[in-house]
Design an enzyme around this catalytic site. Structure first.
Site, mmCIF file in Angstrom:
data_model
loop_
_atom_site.group_PDB
_atom_site.id
_atom_site.type_symbol
_atom_site.label_atom_id
_atom_site.label_comp_id
_atom_site.label_asym_id
_atom_site.label_seq_id
_atom_site.Cartn_x
_atom_site.Cartn_y
_atom_site.Cartn_z
ATOM 1 N N ASP A 1 19.618 54.587 -61.612
ATOM 2 C CA ASP A 1 20.501 53.199 -61.851
ATOM 3 C C ASP A 1 21.137 53.475 -63.468
ATOM 4 O O ASP A 1 20.768 54.008 -64.259
ATOM 5 C CB ASP A 1 19.485 52.012 -61.890
ATOM 6 C CG ASP A 1 20.342 50.712 -61.607
ATOM 7 O OD1 ASP A 1 21.590 50.822 -61.177
ATOM 8 O OD2 ASP A 1 19.769 49.596 -61.864
ATOM 9 N N ASN B 1 24.754 54.056 -63.771
ATOM 10 C CA ASN B 1 26.066 54.574 -63.596
ATOM 11 C C ASN B 1 27.159 53.823 -64.018
ATOM 12 O O ASN B 1 27.772 54.031 -64.822
ATOM 13 C CB ASN B 1 26.237 55.285 -62.404
ATOM 14 C CG ASN B 1 25.566 56.442 -61.866
ATOM 15 O OD1 ASN B 1 24.586 56.832 -62.880
ATOM 16 N ND2 ASN B 1 25.552 56.908 -60.478
ATOM 17 N N HIS C 1 29.621 57.434 -61.834
ATOM 18 C CA HIS C 1 28.915 58.146 -60.642
ATOM 19 C C HIS C 1 29.195 59.796 -60.804
ATOM 20 O O HIS C 1 28.410 60.653 -60.495
ATOM 21 C CB HIS C 1 29.638 57.790 -59.326
ATOM 22 C CG HIS C 1 29.348 56.355 -59.104
ATOM 23 N ND1 HIS C 1 27.985 55.594 -59.323
ATOM 24 C CD2 HIS C 1 29.853 55.206 -58.826
ATOM 25 C CE1 HIS C 1 27.915 54.428 -59.021
ATOM 26 N NE2 HIS C 1 29.089 54.143 -58.646
ATOM 27 N N TRP D 1 26.412 49.397 -49.132
ATOM 28 C CA TRP D 1 27.511 49.509 -48.227
ATOM 29 C C TRP D 1 28.547 48.210 -48.396
ATOM 30 O O TRP D 1 29.407 48.188 -48.171
ATOM 31 C CB TRP D 1 27.180 49.374 -46.927
ATOM 32 C CG TRP D 1 26.636 50.672 -46.213
ATOM 33 C CD1 TRP D 1 25.202 50.995 -45.749
ATOM 34 C CD2 TRP D 1 27.106 51.871 -46.235
ATOM 35 N NE1 TRP D 1 25.185 52.225 -45.493
ATOM 36 C CE2 TRP D 1 26.598 52.886 -45.622
ATOM 37 C CE3 TRP D 1 28.565 52.489 -46.683
ATOM 38 C CZ2 TRP D 1 26.655 54.431 -45.363
ATOM 39 C CZ3 TRP D 1 28.743 53.769 -46.195
ATOM 40 C CH2 TRP D 1 28.042 54.643 -45.493
ATOM 41 N N LEU E 1 11.569 73.796 -54.515
ATOM 42 C CA LEU E 1 11.688 72.269 -54.641
ATOM 43 C C LEU E 1 12.116 71.872 -53.179
ATOM 44 O O LEU E 1 13.279 72.566 -52.765
ATOM 45 C CB LEU E 1 12.380 71.793 -55.981
ATOM 46 C CG LEU E 1 12.695 70.427 -55.834
ATOM 47 C CD1 LEU E 1 11.567 69.759 -56.278
ATOM 48 C CD2 LEU E 1 13.745 70.145 -57.024
ATOM 49 N N ARG F 1 12.629 54.715 -62.615
ATOM 50 C CA ARG F 1 13.867 54.095 -62.442
ATOM 51 C C ARG F 1 14.545 54.142 -63.771
ATOM 52 O O ARG F 1 13.909 53.489 -64.722
ATOM 53 C CB ARG F 1 13.524 52.461 -61.858
ATOM 54 C CG ARG F 1 14.697 51.750 -61.787
ATOM 55 C CD ARG F 1 14.772 50.352 -61.296
ATOM 56 N NE ARG F 1 16.068 49.945 -60.999
ATOM 57 C CZ ARG F 1 16.475 48.979 -60.009
ATOM 58 N NH1 ARG F 1 15.482 48.861 -59.105
ATOM 59 N NH2 ARG F 1 17.778 48.742 -60.090
#
Ligand code: FPP
Length: 260
Positions: free
Chosen positions: A22, A24, A39, A71, A133, A190
């Site tokens: 979170d 951006n 982004h 969305w 990974l 976060r």
């Protein structure tokens, strides 16, 4: 990707790290830039943190790249993000293969534009043999969507006689979630300053350690990631048991990960 291990000060490396990326938009706005620039910069952080996770020996890295709620953002931002994700994945595929990283995705991905989905599926196919990974992208994902979807499929299987309702337990539900086969996250990070879990992996984070940082995602560094992991290594996870029971179980060779 090379060693870089000296900067991680922990013996206990989480097997699965999940991240809510979170900040951006705020990162870009603070610089007078368009949100989409945030982004673009965020993609560089995805690359950096994928490398860091590999270097640290993390086995699964789940990134919340696009939520069901996202969305509803302005169409131009949604289009730009979808395009960016598709382009970035295609561009990074050779490096993912080189670094033995396998791509997977979870979410209601059929809602995604065909072009982005095609690029993602291409990368998933090309990296399916990789054994290092696992980079798991949550796209068009929300935990409530996932749980509703699982309940629907469980009900259908009960109705069809494939599943006995009386035998449904935690493990049954876990098998119907999008994360079936992946261990629950040990650590949830976060970035961006908010201290909530925003409909992410709600079932899977029942015993997950939470780490919140004010750092915006584009600024989140490898060292920030290693510090979060080091902090995890110092925490005692009790899974509802006493500290003494946990230490006893940890010293027992049959039970290295309690509660799983
Ligand atoms: C949250 O920041 C971030 C997102 C909604 C998208 C994150 C996606 C990327 C970084 C691209 C991922 C790319 C790949 C290849 C996986 P925000 O816009 O909510 O920021 P704000 O809270 O400051 O507004």
């Amino acid at each position: 990707m090379n060693a870089g291990k000296d900067s991680q000060a922990t013996a206990k490396v989480p097997v699965h790290v999940a991240i809510i990326m979170d900040g951006n938009g705020r990162w870009a706005q603070a610089r007078g830039l368009d949100r989409s620039e945030g982004h673009v910069e965020g993609v560089n952080t995805v690359r950096r943190i994928t490398e860091a996770a590999s270097e640290a020996g993390v086995k699964y890295l789940t990134l919340y790249a696009f939520s069901t709620e996202n969305w509803k953002r302005p169409q131009a931002e949604v289009d730009a993000l979808m395009h960016l994700i598709g382009i970035a994945i295609e561009r990074e595929t050779p490096d993912l293969i080189k670094n033995n990283v396998r791509l997977t995705m979870i979410g209601d991905v059929e809602r995604m534009p065909a072009e982005a989905l095609e690029r993602l599926r291409g990368c998933i196919a090309k990296t399916s043999h990789c054994t290092g990974l696992t980079l798991n992208l949550a796209l068009s994902y929300s935990a409530r969507w996932e749980i509703v979807d699982a309940v629907g499929r469980i009900s259908a299987d009960v109705k069809a006689g494939k599943l006995d309702a009386a035998e449904i337990d935690d493990a049954t539900v876990a098998r119907y979630l999008t994360t079936a086969g992946i261990p629950d996250p040990d650590l949830l990070i976060r970035t961006g300053g908010d201290t909530r879990v925003s409909n992410f992996l709600l079932w899977q984070i029942a015993y997950t350690e939470l780490f919140f940082t004010p750092v915006y995602w584009p600024d989140f560094s490898k060292q920030d990631f290693f510090d979060a992991i080091a902090g995890f290594g110092n925490r005692e996870r009790r899974f509802g048991l006493t500290g003494e029971q946990v230490r006893h179980a940890e010293s027992s060779p049959e039970n290295p990960r309690i509660g799983e």
